[in-house]
Every structure is written in structure tokens, then in C-alpha cells.
Design a protein around this motif. Structure first.
Motif, PDB file in Angstrom:
ATOM      1  N   SER A   1     103.819  38.167 -34.900  1.00  0.00           N
ATOM      2  CA  SER A   1     103.314  39.246 -34.053  1.00  0.00           C
ATOM      3  C   SER A   1     102.268  40.059 -34.790  1.00  0.00           C
ATOM      4  CB  SER A   1     104.476  40.150 -33.616  1.00  0.00           C
ATOM      5  OG  SER A   1     105.412  39.436 -32.847  1.00  0.00           O
ATOM      6  N   TYR A   2     102.493  40.322 -36.065  1.00  0.00           N
ATOM      7  CA  TYR A   2     101.489  41.050 -36.851  1.00  0.00           C
ATOM      8  C   TYR A   2     100.204  40.239 -36.967  1.00  0.00           C
ATOM      9  CZ  TYR A   2      99.527  44.031 -40.477  1.00  0.00           C
ATOM     10  OH  TYR A   2      98.708  44.890 -41.179  1.00  0.00           O
ATOM     11  N   ARG A   3     100.343  38.937 -37.118  1.00  0.00           N
ATOM     12  CA  ARG A   3      99.148  38.086 -37.206  1.00  0.00           C
ATOM     13  C   ARG A   3      98.341  38.119 -35.913  1.00  0.00           C
ATOM     14  NH1 ARG A   3     100.571  32.008 -37.856  1.00  0.00           N
ATOM     15  NH2 ARG A   3     101.728  32.903 -39.613  1.00  0.00           N
ATOM     16  N   GLN A   4      98.993  38.243 -34.762  1.00  0.00           N
ATOM     17  CA  GLN A   4      98.303  38.196 -33.475  1.00  0.00           C
ATOM     18  C   GLN A   4      97.627  39.512 -33.102  1.00  0.00           C
ATOM     19  OE1 GLN A   4     101.639  36.897 -31.089  1.00  0.00           O
ATOM     20  NE2 GLN A   4     100.941  34.767 -31.097  1.00  0.00           N
ATOM     21  N   VAL A   5      98.244  40.634 -33.437  1.00  0.00           N
ATOM     22  CA  VAL A   5      97.689  41.928 -33.011  1.00  0.00           C
ATOM     23  C   VAL A   5      97.194  42.779 -34.171  1.00  0.00           C
ATOM     24  CG1 VAL A   5      99.116  41.997 -30.951  1.00  0.00           C
ATOM     25  CG2 VAL A   5      99.978  43.005 -33.069  1.00  0.00           C
ATOM     26  N   ALA A   6      97.438  42.339 -35.408  1.00  0.00           N
ATOM     27  CA  ALA A   6      96.952  43.025 -36.611  1.00  0.00           C
ATOM     28  C   ALA A   6      97.582  44.403 -36.804  1.00  0.00           C
ATOM     29  CB  ALA A   6      95.427  43.130 -36.598  1.00  0.00           C
ATOM     30  N   PHE A   7      98.741  44.655 -36.243  1.00  0.00           N
ATOM     31  CA  PHE A   7      99.492  45.867 -36.535  1.00  0.00           C
ATOM     32  C   PHE A   7     100.963  45.619 -36.230  1.00  0.00           C
ATOM     33  CE2 PHE A   7      97.949  46.424 -32.160  1.00  0.00           C
ATOM     34  CZ  PHE A   7      99.118  46.700 -31.470  1.00  0.00           C
ATOM     35  N   ASP A   8     101.791  46.508 -36.777  1.00  0.00           N
ATOM     36  CA  ASP A   8     103.237  46.385 -36.602  1.00  0.00           C
ATOM     37  C   ASP A   8     103.663  47.271 -35.438  1.00  0.00           C
ATOM     38  OD1 ASP A   8     105.942  46.141 -36.769  1.00  0.00           O
ATOM     39  OD2 ASP A   8     106.083  46.587 -38.923  1.00  0.00           O
ATOM     40  N   PHE A   9     104.320  46.694 -34.429  1.00  0.00           N
ATOM     41  CA  PHE A   9     104.743  47.457 -33.255  1.00  0.00           C
ATOM     42  C   PHE A   9     105.730  48.564 -33.623  1.00  0.00           C
ATOM     43  CE2 PHE A   9     103.524  43.409 -31.119  1.00  0.00           C
ATOM     44  CZ  PHE A   9     102.562  43.932 -30.279  1.00  0.00           C
ATOM     45  N   THR A  10     106.516  48.358 -34.663  1.00  0.00           N
ATOM     46  CA  THR A  10     107.504  49.372 -35.043  1.00  0.00           C
ATOM     47  C   THR A  10     106.868  50.554 -35.772  1.00  0.00           C
ATOM     48  OG1 THR A  10     107.961  48.247 -37.143  1.00  0.00           O
ATOM     49  CG2 THR A  10     109.276  47.602 -35.227  1.00  0.00           C
ATOM     50  N   LYS A  11     105.619  50.411 -36.192  1.00  0.00           N
ATOM     51  CA  LYS A  11     104.945  51.491 -36.907  1.00  0.00           C
ATOM     52  C   LYS A  11     103.735  52.036 -36.153  1.00  0.00           C
ATOM     53  CE  LYS A  11     106.164  49.449 -41.394  1.00  0.00           C
ATOM     54  NZ  LYS A  11     105.640  48.928 -42.681  1.00  0.00           N
ATOM     55  N   VAL A  12     103.504  51.548 -34.946  1.00  0.00           N
ATOM     56  CA  VAL A  12     102.315  51.936 -34.205  1.00  0.00           C
ATOM     57  C   VAL A  12     102.441  53.380 -33.729  1.00  0.00           C
ATOM     58  CG1 VAL A  12     103.147  51.218 -31.925  1.00  0.00           C
ATOM     59  CG2 VAL A  12     100.710  51.119 -32.445  1.00  0.00           C
ATOM     60  N   LYS A  13     101.321  54.029 -33.590  1.00  0.00           N
ATOM     61  CA  LYS A  13     101.313  55.411 -33.100  1.00  0.00           C
ATOM     62  C   LYS A  13     101.729  55.451 -31.641  1.00  0.00           C
ATOM     63  CE  LYS A  13      98.309  59.445 -32.498  1.00  0.00           C
ATOM     64  NZ  LYS A  13      96.947  59.988 -32.622  1.00  0.00           N
ATOM     65  N   ARG A  14     102.609  56.413 -31.329  1.00  0.00           N
ATOM     66  CA  ARG A  14     103.105  56.535 -29.960  1.00  0.00           C
ATOM     67  C   ARG A  14     102.718  57.896 -29.385  1.00  0.00           C
ATOM     68  NH1 ARG A  14     107.811  54.236 -32.408  1.00  0.00           N
ATOM     69  NH2 ARG A  14     108.940  56.207 -32.227  1.00  0.00           N
ATOM     70  N   GLY A  15     102.928  58.026 -28.083  1.00  0.00           N
ATOM     71  CA  GLY A  15     102.583  59.269 -27.410  1.00  0.00           C
ATOM     72  C   GLY A  15     101.487  59.051 -26.376  1.00  0.00           C
ATOM     73  N   VAL A  16     101.025  60.145 -25.797  1.00  0.00           N
ATOM     74  CA  VAL A  16      99.991  60.052 -24.763  1.00  0.00           C
ATOM     75  C   VAL A  16      98.717  59.421 -25.316  1.00  0.00           C
ATOM     76  CG1 VAL A  16      98.610  61.377 -23.126  1.00  0.00           C
ATOM     77  CG2 VAL A  16     100.976  62.061 -23.602  1.00  0.00           C
ATOM     78  N   ASP A  17      98.386  59.724 -26.555  1.00  0.00           N
ATOM     79  CA  ASP A  17      97.187  59.153 -27.176  1.00  0.00           C
ATOM     80  C   ASP A  17      97.537  57.992 -28.102  1.00  0.00           C
ATOM     81  OD1 ASP A  17      98.545  60.735 -28.949  1.00  0.00           O
ATOM     82  OD2 ASP A  17      96.753  61.571 -29.896  1.00  0.00           O
ATOM     83  N   GLY A  18      98.707  57.388 -27.892  1.00  0.00           N
ATOM     84  CA  GLY A  18      99.116  56.259 -28.724  1.00  0.00           C
ATOM     85  C   GLY A  18      98.357  54.987 -28.399  1.00  0.00           C
ATOM     86  N   VAL A  19      98.615  53.971 -29.198  1.00  0.00           N
ATOM     87  CA  VAL A  19      97.886  52.705 -29.061  1.00  0.00           C
ATOM     88  C   VAL A  19      98.209  52.030 -27.734  1.00  0.00           C
ATOM     89  CG1 VAL A  19      97.571  50.404 -30.055  1.00  0.00           C
ATOM     90  CG2 VAL A  19      97.773  52.399 -31.556  1.00  0.00           C
ATOM     91  N   MET A  20      99.479  51.961 -27.387  1.00  0.00           N
ATOM     92  CA  MET A  20      99.861  51.252 -26.165  1.00  0.00           C
ATOM     93  C   MET A  20      99.488  52.018 -24.898  1.00  0.00           C
ATOM     94  SD  MET A  20     101.018  48.520 -27.428  1.00  0.00           S
ATOM     95  CE  MET A  20     101.507  47.770 -25.884  1.00  0.00           C
ATOM     96  N   ARG A  21      99.382  53.340 -24.983  1.00  0.00           N
ATOM     97  CA  ARG A  21      99.041  54.126 -23.804  1.00  0.00           C
ATOM     98  C   ARG A  21      97.541  54.141 -23.536  1.00  0.00           C
ATOM     99  NH1 ARG A  21     102.961  57.876 -22.098  1.00  0.00           N
ATOM    100  NH2 ARG A  21     101.451  58.428 -20.470  1.00  0.00           N
ATOM    101  N   THR A  22      96.725  53.924 -24.528  1.00  0.00           N
ATOM    102  CA  THR A  22      95.263  53.972 -24.374  1.00  0.00           C
ATOM    103  C   THR A  22      94.622  52.591 -24.321  1.00  0.00           C
ATOM    104  OG1 THR A  22      95.010  54.158 -26.777  1.00  0.00           O
ATOM    105  CG2 THR A  22      95.153  56.208 -25.537  1.00  0.00           C
ATOM    106  N   MET A  23      95.398  51.541 -24.300  1.00  0.00           N
ATOM    107  CA  MET A  23      94.866  50.175 -24.305  1.00  0.00           C
ATOM    108  C   MET A  23      94.314  49.816 -22.928  1.00  0.00           C
ATOM    109  SD  MET A  23      96.890  46.841 -25.805  1.00  0.00           S
ATOM    110  CE  MET A  23      97.246  47.720 -27.324  1.00  0.00           C
TER     111      MET A  23
END
Length: 542
Positions: A137-159
Motif C-alpha cells: 500500500s505504501y508503494r502504491q500511494v507513497a504514504f502510510d494511511f495510518t499516519k496520514v493527516k486527517r480532518g477537514v483539510d486532510g489528505v483523504m478529504r481534499t482528494m
């Protein structure tokens, strides 16, 4: 089998001989003891991942090598150590794991040494599969989902939509691998599998929080998507509902094994009316006949669903923050304990221990404030009223005595290096050095032997003529004056070598000069027993 085996001790000794501290620590963290890896060994390996001079591939290879062991304890603890470094170590460790073509090849692992080996081998195979999926998973997205920034301006919310539809399935695969560990409370029977379960529990909270935020972003964009995108989005949402049920079961197991209820987040499912609204929207895009629904009702359903999912996300975030706060408090307590231990060590040190900041300050002891003894001070002058010149080269070219007297009387007493010479009789005393300093400095002093900053011992020798005029120093010629001084001291058994002359640097001739006159050396009396000669002679020789 409990405790460190003979093999563990031999392997650690081999790495001690070769000087590989990293490999030795890996062996100590993965011994045959049926307990989780010790914290001190894990902390050291985490520290190694943050050091730039540590070879990360060597560290990873040491862990991979331990997984080839036949004992389920060693293999399981190797996986736990690797997982711990992926979560808490430097990111370059998981980057290296993601760059490898193969990681753990334990799909067929089986320990036949006993019944417990059979049971634990099943969980080893599942656990290794999750760690492999975590690296992929890290190889595919180049970041760790368990350490990604969360919140309204997080990575998954602004994608954006396209990237979001590609990223959420990657989270689903990692979540599936985690939930496939599929352990119940009765199977958590030893410290090794318990350590693995705690790491998986923490990963599940952080991973599902990122998963939940990706779904919220998907729902907010769903009614503006194209038909193919809506179809993918609907399938993703249905899988999300299934995984929410499975994660709730996983959290129940955590509660049963003693994890605090406050550390377990609350799951709030979206209303079932949302799924119906999503299906109707897709059917309308495909041209199928659906029930009429107003935009207002659709917006209301979407808002309720997003609100419930957001509350779930907040619950996961609070749990994660409490864990971080607990880790911070634990670290502060550890630092406080180390500080107290350091203070105790410093208090036991002797008083001359000094700090790095000041060469005279001490931390654990005291320092004497008594004044230092000056060997060249006059005993009668307690305040240092009379100061000697520190160097003969401080003399000015023209020497002017500071004190002169018209009388030729001898001084009452002479102090030199803490010793007093006898008074007026000109005969040489048994304990002092008598040198004709008056012939050197060209003046006689009364009441003091300190003339021009230089101490003058008393005149010696009864065989010397009392009416002999003291020889004057050469004016404006320091070198010639020093030459006379050396000659008058009688260095070299009282004789002065004629081949040594002092001259100014500007003169080309070795002898002679406008103001230079040869001087006869006076007779001096040396007493080898005197302590004064030991102190004075080296001073004038230099």
C-alpha cells in the motif's frame, strides 16, 4: 520452552564479536522467550532507524533472516519487531520495505514442535500477509494511511474524484488483510500474540479513520459524478458498510481482552435511506425508471449520512489523540526518571567534578573559595600593594629608578620568594644569596629593596670596595643593559665570555656601539644550601 535458549546466547555472542550492535539487538528482541519483544530493544532499533549512519537494508535483512527460524516464537517476534518499526520508526524503514520485490514468504509456515506451534503458525501466516499488504500500500500511494493527516483539510478529504476512486480500494485491501487476522479472545493466550494484537488494534483505528474520511469525500462528490464513477462509488460504499460490521466485531474482541472502553471508538452507521438514494441516482443515470425524489430530500439524506460518519471519524480521532497523549506522558515520565537518576549520579561525584560550561563551576560538590597562595608575594603586604614586574621585557628602554636615596645605607630587610634576608651586616648570611644589584641598576635604595619594580637583594662580600661607584645602565639600550645584568650575575663561575655581546637589532657589528662600555663583573657569593638560589637563579637565567 521459556527463557533465552543456548542458540540465542551463542548468536548474540557472535554478533558481539563482529561488532554488529544492530544485529545483536535484533537477536535479543527475537529470542525464544514466550513474551513480546522487550521495550528497551525496540526503542534501540527505533533509534537506529533515525540515525543516518545505520544501514537500513542490513537491519531489515537481519529481521528477514530471523523469520527463517523454525520456532514460531522467533518468527512471530520478528514480525512484531518489523511491524513496530514500520509504525514508530523512521519512514525510510517502511520506504525500504516498500521498495523490495518480496518481503515475508511465510504463507506455508508451520511449526510442528507442538500443539501451540500449530495454533500460532496460523496467525503467523495471516500476520505476515498483513505486513506485506501494508508495504505494498505504501508503494502504491507513497504514504502510510495510518499516519496520514486527517480532518477537514486532510489528505483523504481534499482528494479529487479520480484519485479518490483509485485510493479507497487500496485502503480496503489493507483493511481486509488486517481483519483477516480473525482472532478471538480465547486465542490470545500468550504474550507474543497479545503484542501482535495490540499493534493491529492501533492500526485498525487509524486505518479505519482514513477509510471513513475517504467515504465522506466520496459521498459529497457522488451526485456530481459521471455514470461510471457513480457505479464505482456505489460499489465502494457497499463494501464500506460490510467492513464497518467487521471492524465493530474486531473492536469487541479488544474490549474482551481488557482494553479500556474509553480507548475503543464508537461506530455510527449511516442511515439506510442513504444507500437507497445512491442506488436511485445511479439508476436515473442509466435511464431506468425510479421513484421521483426532490433535490431537497436527497440533500437532507446526504447531510444526515455525512454527519453520522463524521461523528464516527471524531470518535476515532479522539481515541488516537488519547493514545498520543498517553505516549507523551509516558515519555515525559521516562525523561523525569532519567533526570532524577542523573542528579543522583552527580551528587555522588567528588567535589572537583566540573561542568562543560565553566571550568570552575561544580554541580554535585563544593569548591573552596580561599585565596590562592602567591609564592612571589611579600609576606608583609597583605593587600598586594607592591607588585613585581611579570617579565623583564616589560622594562622601558630608558630605565629610571622609582626610588632613590642619597645615602648608601643598606636596606633593613629584603623579601624574596617568601624568604627574608638578614639585615645590615654586609657579610654573606648562611641562608641567603648576596648579589651586587646596586652595580647593575645604578642606584641605592633606602628602606626598600624594590626599585623600579625589581627586587634588590642586599650587597654581598666584604672584599668589595665600599667606595666603588655603582655602574650605570646604558641609556636607551635595553640589550646592553641586559648584557650587563647577565655579566654582573656571574653566570658561568663568575666569568663573562668575551664572545657574547648584546646589541640592538639595528646594529650590524657584533660588538661595540655608541653607548656601550665593557663592564667588570663583581664578585658574588653563592650559597648552594639556600632555598633562595633555587627560586631566583632560573628567573634571571631566562
Amino acid at each position: 520452552m521459556s527463557g533465552q535458549s543456548i542458540t540465542d546466547r551463542i548468536t548474540a555472542a557472535q554478533h558481539s564479536v563482529t561488532g554488529s550492535a544492530v544485529s545483536k539487538t535484533v537477536c535479543k528482541a527475537t529470542t525464544h522467550e514466550i513474551m513480546g519483544p522487550k521495550k528497551k530493544h525496540l526503542d534501540y532499533l527505533i533509534h537506529c532507524t533515525n540515525e543516518m549512519n545505520v544501514n537500513i537494508p542490513q537491519l531489515a535483512d537481519s529481521l528477514f533472516e530471523r523469520t527463517t527460524n523454525t520456532s514460531w516464537v522467533v518468527v512471530f517476534k520478528s514480525l512484531i519487531t518489523t511491524h513496530h518499526l514500520m509504525v514508530y520508526g523512521n519512514e525510510r524503514f517502511v520506504q525500504y520495505l516498500a521498495s523490495r520485490n518480496t518481503l515475508f514468504n511465510l504463507s506455508n509456515f508451520l511449526d510442528k514442535s507442538g500443539l501451540q506451534g500449530y495454533d500460532m503458525s496460523t496467525f503467523i501466516r495471516r500476520y505476515s500477509r498483513y505486513l506485506n499488504e501494508k508495504a505494498v500500500s505504501y508503494r502504491q500511494v507513497a504514504f502510510d494511511f495510518t499516519k496520514v493527516k486527517r480532518g477537514v483539510d486532510g489528505v483523504m478529504r481534499t482528494m479529487n474524484t479520480e484519485k479518490l476512486l483509485k485510493t479507497i480500494p487500496i485502503i480496503q485491501n489493507q483493511m481486509d488483510a488486517l481483519l483477516d487476522f480473525n482472532v478471538n479472545a480465547n486465542e490470545l493466550t500468550n504474550g507474543v500474540i497479545n503484542a501482535a494484537f495490540m499493534l493491529l488494534f492501533k492500526d485498525s483505528i487509524r486505518l479505519f479513520a482514513a477509510y471513513n474520511e475517504g467515504i465522506i469525500n466520496l459521498l459529497e462528490k457522488y451526485f456530481d459524478m459521471k455514470k461510471t464513477q457513480c457505479k464505482e462509488g456505489l460499489d465502494i460504499y457497499k463494501k464500506f458498510l460490510t467492513r464497518m460490521t467487521r471492524i465493530s466485531e474486531f473492536l469487541k474482541v479488544a474490549e474482551q481482552v481488557g482494553i479500556d472502553r474509553g480507548d475503543i471508538p464508537d461506530l455510527s452507521q449511516a442511515p439506510s435511506s442513504l444507500l437507497e438514494a445512491l442506488e436511485q441516482h445511479l439508476a436515473s443515470l442509466e435511464g431506468k425508471k425510479v421513484k421521483d425524489s426532490t433535490a431537497a430530500s436527497r440533500a437532507s439524506t446526504l447531510s444526515n449520512a455525512v454527519s453520522s460518519l463524521a461523528s464516527t471519524g471524531m470518535s476515532f480521532t479522539k481515541v488516537d489523540e488519547r493514545e498520543k497523549q498517553a505516549a507523551l506522558e509516558e515519555e515525559q515520565a521516562r525523561l523525569k526518571a532519567l533526570k532524577e537518576q542523573r542528579l543522583k549520579e552527580l551528587s555522588k561525584r567528588p567535589s572537583f567534578a566540573t561542568t562543560d560550561t565553566s571550568p570552575i563551576s561544580t554541580t554535585g560538590g563544593t569548591i573552596s573559595t580561599a585565596p590562592a597562595i602567591d609564592l612571589f608575594s611579600t609576606p608583609s603586604c597583605s593587600n598586594g600593594a607592591v607588585k613585581m614586574e611579570s617579565d623583564l621585557f616589560d622594562l622601558q628602554p630608558t630605565f629610571q629608578p622609582s626610588m632613590q636615596s642619597g645615602t648608601t645605607g643598606l636596606p633593613a630587610a629584603t623579601a624574596w620568594a617568601g624568604y627574608s634576608t638578614p639585615q645590615a651586616p654586609p657579610q654573606p648570611s648562611a641562608g641567603g644569596l648576596q648579589v651586587d644589584f646596586e652595580s647593575v641598576f645604578g642606584a641605592k635604595a633606602t628602606g626598600s629593596n624594590i626599585t623600579g619594580g625589581i627586587l634588590k637583594p642586599t650587597l654581598a662580600g666584604s672584599n668589595q670596595s665600599s667606595n666603588q661607584q655603582p655602574e650605570k645602565l646604558v641609556s636607551d639600550d635595553l640589550d646592553s643593559s641586559l648584557a650587563n645584568l647577565v655579566g654582573n650575575l656571574g653566570i658561568g663561575n663568575g666569568t663573562m665570555k668575551n664572545d657574547i655581546h648584546w646589541s640592538q637589532p639595528g646594529e650590524k657589528r657584533m660588538t661595540g656601539g655608541t653607548n656601550w662600555q665593557p663592564k667588570a663583573a663583581p664578585t658574588t657569593t653563592w650559597n648552594p644550601v639556600s632555598m633562595v638560589s633555587i627560586c631566583c637563579a632560573p628567573y634571571f637565567t631566562v
